[in-house]
Enzyme design. Structure first.
Site, PDB file in Angstrom:
ATOM      1  N   LYS A 205      69.168  -9.809 -88.712  1.00  0.00           N
ATOM      2  CA  LYS A 205      69.740 -11.048 -88.264  1.00  0.00           C
ATOM      3  C   LYS A 205      70.438 -10.505 -86.801  1.00  0.00           C
ATOM      4  CE  LYS A 205      73.239 -14.638 -89.146  1.00  0.00           C
ATOM      5  NZ  LYS A 205      73.922 -15.238 -90.062  1.00  0.00           N
ATOM      6  N   LYS A 262      65.665 -13.144 -87.949  1.00  0.00           N
ATOM      7  CA  LYS A 262      66.314 -14.382 -87.495  1.00  0.00           C
ATOM      8  C   LYS A 262      67.216 -14.145 -86.196  1.00  0.00           C
ATOM      9  CE  LYS A 262      70.220 -17.327 -88.764  1.00  0.00           C
ATOM     10  NZ  LYS A 262      71.731 -17.629 -89.699  1.00  0.00           N
TER      11      LYS A 262
HETATM   12  C1  PBG Z   1      76.196 -17.815 -91.219  1.00  0.00           C
HETATM   13  C2  PBG Z   1      74.941 -18.361 -90.795  1.00  0.00           C
HETATM   14  C3  PBG Z   1      74.667 -18.833 -89.409  1.00  0.00           C
HETATM   15  C4  PBG Z   1      73.293 -19.471 -89.587  1.00  0.00           C
HETATM   16  C5  PBG Z   1      72.776 -19.356 -90.992  1.00  0.00           C
HETATM   17  N1  PBG Z   1      73.800 -18.736 -91.549  1.00  0.00           N
HETATM   18  C6  PBG Z   1      75.260 -18.733 -88.214  1.00  0.00           C
HETATM   19  C7  PBG Z   1      76.004 -17.461 -87.898  1.00  0.00           C
HETATM   20  O1  PBG Z   1      75.681 -16.505 -88.215  1.00  0.00           O
HETATM   21  O2  PBG Z   1      77.004 -17.810 -87.228  1.00  0.00           O
HETATM   22  C8  PBG Z   1      72.457 -19.947 -88.267  1.00  0.00           C
HETATM   23  C9  PBG Z   1      71.378 -20.613 -88.532  1.00  0.00           C
HETATM   24  C10 PBG Z   1      71.034 -21.590 -87.427  1.00  0.00           C
HETATM   25  O3  PBG Z   1      71.527 -21.198 -86.407  1.00  0.00           O
HETATM   26  O4  PBG Z   1      70.183 -22.454 -87.817  1.00  0.00           O
HETATM   27  N2  PBG Z   1      76.292 -16.768 -92.148  1.00  0.00           N
END
Ligand code: PBG
Length: 334
Positions: A205, A262
């Protein structure tokens, strides 16, 4: 033999296999099916009207009372799974995010409602503290408030994962990027007799600007005072391929059942490398910003919405994703 018809001497003419729709279908290598797709859903309290999310056209914050119907429609249309994200009332947010461990917190009631109404649909819950903390970070801050503390956060994530699994979640999905959390969560689940609950790990991520619309949707941006909340001390540096490989290998060793990359579209190289280096299923998350940019350009008349959408998903699948979390899933009901 001289001929008055001019033709190049080409033993291989690639266009022969593109000459008709039937031929193109016959040689097509990749297909996106509803069964590959996971719909992320935002959940709020109550039974009122769904709230539109301005930066994510077509997506809504769904009141708990309406969630089961939305899920049934998705499942009946061939979508096998949903990922639930609660948007809490700001009054419930604290620096330590204690609401995350409330045994009756919104997301747990949501999981129970969905599994009751639609037991076949797989439910994925996010294990991270950002919907619950007043600062919007995914974990607990150190005393000086300068960084997220790893190990103390992991102990909270373990408890959260157990609560999610007990409520009926099929997958818990740690999206926090703390070190060691997959192994710790597996151990906590197993010790609670929850050996059948799977872990979908947000393994690679990245600290991405593409999460902006999501943070508006769950209110973690407002909490932090900015959509560009820096999570660089725990999420991956977008520049780093080798670190992504290490992160995914660690999560696999620690017992993850599915490994995720991601965002998806800007990280197709990472998806391909992961597909080639693991035997586990690979998930990719086409995040809120990827969805928003396609919609925005389509609104301006600059891109064709359907064709761009389909091509974006096809590319993610072709790169090697076995499953895709995408806000477009709801467009693919059969
Ligand atoms: C937070 C989380 C995020 C997303 C999914 N879970 C955002 C972040 O890390 O601030 C993002 C998903 C998206 O942008 O569609 N744990």
């Amino acid at each position: 033999m001289p001929s008055d018809i001019f033709s190049l001497n080409l033993p291989r003419r690639m266009r022969r296999l593109r000459g008709s729709d039937a031929m193109r279908r016959l040689v097509r290598e990749t297909e996106v099916r509803p069964g590959d797709l996971i719909q992320p859903l935002f959940v709020i309290e109550g039974d009122g009207k769904p709230e539109a999310i301005e930066s994510m056209p077509g997506q809504q914050r769904i009141p708990l009372g309406k969630l089961a119907d939305v899920c049934k429609k998705l499942y009946d249309g061939g979508i096998p799974a949903v990922a639930l994200f609660p948007k809490l009332d700001p009054s419930l947010k604290t620096p330590e995010g204690a609401e995350a461990l409330n045994e009756d917190t919104l997301v747990l009631r949501a999981v129970r409602a969905v599994k009751r109404a639609c037991p076949g649909l797989l439910v994925i819950t996010d294990v991270a503290l950002d919907p619950y903390t007043s600062h919007g970070h995914d974990g607990l801050l150190n005393e000086r408030g300068t960084d997220v503390e790893n190990d103390r956060t992991v102990t909270v994530l373990q408890k959260m994962a157990v609560l999610n699994a007990q409520a009926g979640a099929d997958f818990v999905a740690p999206s926090d990027m703390m070190d060691g959390r997959v192994g710790a969560i597996r151990e906590a689940l197993d010790q609670s007799g929850l050996t059948e609950t799977s872990i979908m790990a947000y393994s690679a991520k990245f600290a991405s600007a593409y999460y902006g619309p999501f943070r508006e949707a769950v209110g973690s941006a407002q909490a932090a005072g900015t959509k560009l909340l820096g999570k660089d001390t725990y999420q991956l540096d977008p520049a780093n391929r080798r670190q992504a490989a290490l992160e995914t290998a660690l999560d696999e060793e620690e017992g993850a059942d599915v490994l995720m990359v991601k965002p998806a579209g800007p990280y197709l190289d990472i998806i391909r490398e992961l597909r080639d280096s693991t035997e586990l299923p690979v998930a990719a998350y086409q995040v809120s910003g990827e969805y928003a940019q396609i919609h925005a350009a389509a609104r301006l008349g600059w891109l064709d919405l359907e064709r761009t959408r389909d091509e974006s998903l096809l590319a993610i699948k072709r790169a090697g994703a076995d499953m895709i979390l995408t806000y477009f899933a709801q467009d693919f009901l059969t």
